[in-house]
Write an enzyme that holds these catalytic residues in place. Structure first.
Site, PDB file in Angstrom:
ATOM      1  N   ASN A 154       8.507 -12.417  -8.892  1.00  0.00           N
ATOM      2  CA  ASN A 154       8.792 -13.489  -7.934  1.00  0.00           C
ATOM      3  C   ASN A 154       7.561 -14.283  -7.522  1.00  0.00           C
ATOM      4  O   ASN A 154       7.666 -15.412  -7.092  1.00  0.00           O
ATOM      5  CB  ASN A 154       9.562 -12.951  -6.716  1.00  0.00           C
ATOM      6  CG  ASN A 154       8.748 -12.009  -5.864  1.00  0.00           C
ATOM      7  OD1 ASN A 154       7.792 -11.392  -6.336  1.00  0.00           O
ATOM      8  ND2 ASN A 154       9.115 -11.878  -4.610  1.00  0.00           N
ATOM      9  N   GLY A 230       7.280  -3.940  -5.895  1.00  0.00           N
ATOM     10  CA  GLY A 230       8.617  -3.949  -6.487  1.00  0.00           C
ATOM     11  C   GLY A 230       9.589  -3.286  -5.537  1.00  0.00           C
ATOM     12  O   GLY A 230       9.362  -3.254  -4.323  1.00  0.00           O
ATOM     13  N   SER A 231      10.671  -2.719  -6.091  1.00  0.00           N
ATOM     14  CA  SER A 231      11.717  -2.168  -5.226  1.00  0.00           C
ATOM     15  C   SER A 231      11.283  -0.845  -4.607  1.00  0.00           C
ATOM     16  O   SER A 231      10.430  -0.129  -5.142  1.00  0.00           O
ATOM     17  CB  SER A 231      12.990  -1.947  -6.041  1.00  0.00           C
ATOM     18  OG  SER A 231      12.803  -0.855  -6.916  1.00  0.00           O
ATOM     19  N   GLY A 235       9.375   2.245  -6.354  1.00  0.00           N
ATOM     20  CA  GLY A 235       8.138   2.629  -5.665  1.00  0.00           C
ATOM     21  C   GLY A 235       8.112   4.114  -5.330  1.00  0.00           C
ATOM     22  O   GLY A 235       7.070   4.774  -5.436  1.00  0.00           O
ATOM     23  N   GLU A 252       3.988  -1.816  -2.283  1.00  0.00           N
ATOM     24  CA  GLU A 252       4.510  -2.948  -1.511  1.00  0.00           C
ATOM     25  C   GLU A 252       5.957  -3.124  -1.956  1.00  0.00           C
ATOM     26  O   GLU A 252       6.200  -3.514  -3.101  1.00  0.00           O
ATOM     27  CB  GLU A 252       3.656  -4.178  -1.841  1.00  0.00           C
ATOM     28  CG  GLU A 252       3.948  -5.350  -0.981  1.00  0.00           C
ATOM     29  CD  GLU A 252       3.888  -4.983   0.461  1.00  0.00           C
ATOM     30  OE1 GLU A 252       4.905  -5.147   1.132  1.00  0.00           O
ATOM     31  OE2 GLU A 252       2.833  -4.474   0.909  1.00  0.00           O
ATOM     32  N   CYS A 286      10.047 -10.918  -0.958  1.00  0.00           N
ATOM     33  CA  CYS A 286      10.216  -9.699  -0.171  1.00  0.00           C
ATOM     34  C   CYS A 286      10.118 -10.014   1.309  1.00  0.00           C
ATOM     35  O   CYS A 286      10.502  -9.210   2.145  1.00  0.00           O
ATOM     36  CB  CYS A 286       9.250  -8.613  -0.599  1.00  0.00           C
ATOM     37  SG  CYS A 286       7.573  -9.101  -0.552  1.00  0.00           S
ATOM     38  N   GLU A 466      -2.288  -5.212   1.612  1.00  0.00           N
ATOM     39  CA  GLU A 466      -2.913  -6.068   0.613  1.00  0.00           C
ATOM     40  C   GLU A 466      -3.508  -7.287   1.315  1.00  0.00           C
ATOM     41  O   GLU A 466      -3.295  -7.517   2.502  1.00  0.00           O
ATOM     42  CB  GLU A 466      -1.865  -6.513  -0.413  1.00  0.00           C
ATOM     43  CG  GLU A 466      -1.230  -5.327  -1.094  1.00  0.00           C
ATOM     44  CD  GLU A 466      -0.572  -5.669  -2.403  1.00  0.00           C
ATOM     45  OE1 GLU A 466       0.594  -6.082  -2.370  1.00  0.00           O
ATOM     46  OE2 GLU A 466      -1.229  -5.522  -3.461  1.00  0.00           O
TER      47      GLU A 466
HETATM   48  C1  UN1 Z   1       6.538 -11.417  -1.894  1.00  0.00           C
HETATM   49  O1  UN1 Z   1       7.646 -11.938  -1.770  1.00  0.00           O
HETATM   50  O2  UN1 Z   1       6.423 -10.328  -2.509  1.00  0.00           O
HETATM   51  O3  UN1 Z   1       4.549 -14.461   2.681  1.00  0.00           O
HETATM   52  C2  UN1 Z   1       5.301 -12.042  -1.441  1.00  0.00           C
HETATM   53  C3  UN1 Z   1       5.094 -14.984   1.728  1.00  0.00           C
HETATM   54  C4  UN1 Z   1       4.297 -15.201   0.463  1.00  0.00           C
HETATM   55  C5  UN1 Z   1       4.193 -13.942  -0.317  1.00  0.00           C
HETATM   56  C6  UN1 Z   1       5.488 -13.244  -0.564  1.00  0.00           C
HETATM   57  N1  UN1 Z   1       2.981 -15.674   0.809  1.00  0.00           N
HETATM   58  O4  UN1 Z   1       6.254 -15.322   1.762  1.00  0.00           O
END
Ligand code: UN1
Length: 497
Positions: A154, A230-231, A235, A252, A286, A466
């Site tokens: 993504n 990932g999921s 994970g 993450e 995410c 991160e």
């Molecule tokens: C993600 O969807 O894994 O904060 C990262 C945000 C982006 C990063 C998303 N800068 O929506």
């Protein structure tokens, strides 16, 4: 339509096919007739070759001064700038996000490069007094060794950069395993790394599936650290294997992010935030807003406006500048979203708009799904608990601020969160009481900046953060150094005063 890219692995500074000779395809999710790339279907043999190269090059890379390593990272930033448009349009074709967002994804990589380029001249440790005379005490950051970076589709540029750039500055060597949906983006990124002067073996790329390449990396005794996005399900498996094989692991994972809108909020602002948070990147972040927690006094008004705006969103190929919402990334994601819509109906929620794969001109050969609003959702329902990763948002009504916070926290995940209120007391209570790694006041749940910690609590992560200076804690070990210049044996903790 551009000619398909023929991707290869990049191992020890050489572009190579998989040892099996097999390959797989990457197709445009907005038009599956378009072949974007072919890439090697790698397995353990290719992973072994990459680990050998990364282990060998580690012995010299760790000794390159950090400011010199970070000059290379700076050049990676320049390389990304020079190829930004090319990468953005390739990304849009390869995984579907709209062009403006694809540019943003590359920009996040550029920002990250320039941030960590500066870090090469800091990497601060501490000096502190010793309890003994004529003795010096300090800490310094040491690289960990060989790191495997397992990344999702993504954010095909931003997320690999979040991981690789601090890892390189800290002196690690790397094996990059991109998601199988984005081999072309990973290939261009690797070209940029190589052109910036990353020495052979320091950054290796191995394409393939999680089942083959991801698992071979995770259980490999030549790997010291796995950084995975990932999921939560995958994970957990990664963490279990890393536990058994004594690796550091940074995870993450999923989110079920919520935006609260209180009765005192600026409703127009909250509406814009909700639309962007829920339907930006087709909900495939995410950090996406998948729950809207609405105070009952504004719910009807807010919902009517949200519905009107959602119906105006234009679906299409991400390359088309008129598109607001691109396709889902692949057939499996489309099936997943369809599954959750069936479940929503079984759970008795009302579908206010959307709910189906999208029909219409230009949408016939893509994985398009209508932007969807679910109403009458209760906090305990599965649609309100499980990550959908698509353009679907659930509306949950609450009677009070306290209930809003309780509903927001009623989740196994805890990545991002947002509260729209003009009451400063509520804003500060939200900052204190929300169980999430990230809280926005009067801003949407998406859009984290690279110089601040990124990560979540509960099933979203395993305690690491991160981005920002906190990423250095993932990619380095602390060493404590004592220098005794007394010329005598001095014994700490022995009462010799
Ligand atoms: C993600 O969807 O894994 O904060 C990262 C945000 C982006 C990063 C998303 N800068 O929506």
């Amino acid at each position: 339509m551009s000619a398909p890219l023929s991707c290869q692995n990049y191992i020890d500074g050489q572009w190579k096919s998989a040892q099996s000779g097999e390959s797989f395809e990457s197709r445009n999710p907005a038009d599956w007739n378009e072949l974007v790339a072919t890439a090697p279907k790698s397995d353990r043999a290719d992973v072994d070759a990459a680990v050998t190269a990364a282990r060998r090059s580690y012995s010299s890379w760790r000794l390159v001064p950090a400011p010199v390593r970070s000059e290379i990272v700076h050049r990676i930033g320049e390389g990304l700038q020079a190829r930004k448009e090319e990468l953005a349009s390739l990304m849009s074709r390869e995984m579907g996000k709209v062009l403006v967002e694809a540019r943003g994804d590359v920009q996040e990589g550029i920002d990250c490069a320039f941030y960590y380029a500066g870090e090469g001249r800091r990497l601060f440790g501490q000096t502190t007094p010793s309890e003994l005379g004529n003795k010096f005490a300090m800490t310094m950051r040491m690289p960990i060794g060989v790191a495997a970076l397992i990344t999702p589709w993504n954010f095909p540029v931003a997320i690999p950069c979040w991981k690789a750039l601090p890892a390189l500055v800290c002196g690690n060597t790397l094996i990059f395993k991109p998601a199988k949906d984005v081999p072309a983006c990973a290939t261009i990124l690797t070209e940029i790394f190589a052109a910036a002067g990353v020495p052979p073996g320091v950054f290796n790329l191995v394409h393939g599936t999680g089942q083959k390449v991801g698992s071979a990396l995770t259980d490999h005794f030549g790997i010291d650290l796995v950084s995975f996005t990932g999921s939560s399900k995958t994970g957990a498996e990664v963490a279990a294997i890393c536990g058994r094989t004594h690796k550091r692991v940074s995870l993450e994972m999923g989110g079920k992010n919520a935006q609260i809108v209180m009765e005192d909020a600026n409703l127009d602002l909250a509406l814009e935030g909700a639309l962007w948070g829920a339907f930006g990147t087709t909900g495939q972040r995410c950090t996406a807003t998948s729950r809207l927690i609405l105070h009952r006094d504004i719910k009807a008004d807010f919902t009517a406006k949200l519905l009107a705006q959602t119906r105006k969103l234009r679906l299409g190929s991400g390359i088309d500048p008129n598109t607001d919402v691109g396709p889902l990334v692949n057939a499996a994601q489309l099936d997943r979203v369809k599954y959750y819509l069936e479940l929503a109906q079984e759970e008795g929620v009302t579908i206010l708009t959307g709910g189906h794969p999208a029909q219409g001109e230009g949408l016939e050969q893509g994985y398009f799904f209508e932007p969807t609003i679910l109403d009458g959702v209760k906090s305990e329902m599965r649609v309100a608990q499980e990550e959908i990763f698509g353009p679907v948002v659930s509306l949950i009504e609450v009677d009070s601020f306290e209930e809003a916070i309780a509903v927001l926290n009623n989740s196994c995940y805890g990545l991002s969160s947002a509260v729209y209120t003009q009451n400063v007391n509520r804003a500060f209570q939200a900052m204190r009481d929300i169980e999430a790694g990230i809280t926005y006041i009067n801003g949407p749940t998406i859009g984290a900046e690279v110089h601040l910690p990124f990560g979540g609590v509960k099933a979203t992560g395993n305690g690491h953060r991160e981005a920002g200076s906190t990423a250095l804690d993932i990619f380095s070990n602390w060493k404590t150094v004592y220098v005794d210049f007394s010329g005598q044996l001095q014994r700490a903790q022995i009462d010799n005063r």
